[in-house]
Scaffold this motif. Structure first.
Motif: not given
Length: 208
Positions: A39-47, A49-54, A74-76, A131-133
């Motif tokens: 159940q963490d697979l999709l969020p580990d791709i699409f949510a 990394p953004y919360a962690h990095l941006e 992300t802006a870039d 880009h965004l989600h």
């Protein structure tokens, strides 16, 4: 007294809600929990990394008891892909190994995407560097919260100097397409889009 629903910046303690929303809306806008063993697979791709990095470009809808929607971005995109590979993959790769052969299961197909962040760099999108989600639980959709999330992120992206933003949506998700059309997104032609439709808009144009 019930607390008012509010749009606010993401906090680390929102992580579990963020992941839950991502998987509950991860199949053409519907519940994807039955499709994946992890159940963490999709969020580990699409949510995640953004919360962690941006984290400064992550905003949530808080109903007073939990997070019920979010927008991340992300802006870039090119720089984000490098950071994804260097700083995010080492965090999650052991849990989601790269498939050894051709992906067979839904989990293996998503794991392939996880280990291929360079897929996010699409030449036709070069004029839309951000880009965004965005995801909202169904009971909070069509109530104006998606519009408010989008306005908040677009303003933040513009302040970061990103003049235009793109997103990729599953073509079959027609309700999502109608939402983006109402917010002023337009289709961006891509030679080989696969199952996705790419949409974009300027960040300095107000959300109507």
């Amino acid at each position: 007294m019930t607390s008012p629903v509010a749009i606010r910046p993401y906090r680390p303690e929102d992580r579990d809600d963020l992941y839950d929303i991502c998987v509950r809306t991860g199949h053409e806008g519907g519940d994807a929990r039955a499709l994946y063993a992890d159940q963490d697979l999709l969020p580990d791709i699409f949510a995640g990394p953004y919360a962690h990095l941006e984290a400064d470009l992550a905003f949530v809808v808080d109903d007073g008891t939990r997070v019920v929607g979010y927008i991340v971005g992300t802006a870039d995109t090119v720089a984000f892909v490098r950071r994804f590979r260097d700083a995010w993959l080492p965090v999650v790769a052991d849990r989601h190994p790269r498939p050894k052969g051709v992906p067979v299961t839904a989990d293996e197909e998503m794991a392939r995407l996880l280990h291929w962040p360079e897929r996010m760099v699409v030449p036709e999108l070069s004029e839309y560097p951000a880009h965004l989600h965005i995801d909202l639980l169904p009971e909070y959709q069509r109530a104006g919260f998606g519009r408010k999330l989008m306005a908040r992120l677009l303003a933040a992206l513009a302040a970061r100097g990103a003049g235009a933003v793109h997103l990729g949506m599953v073509t079959a998700n027609t309700p999502a397409r109608a939402f983006y059309d109402r917010l002023g997104f337009h289709e961006i032609p891509v030679v080989d889009p696969g199952p996705l439709t790419y949409l974009g808009r300027r960040t300095d144009v107000p959300v109507c």
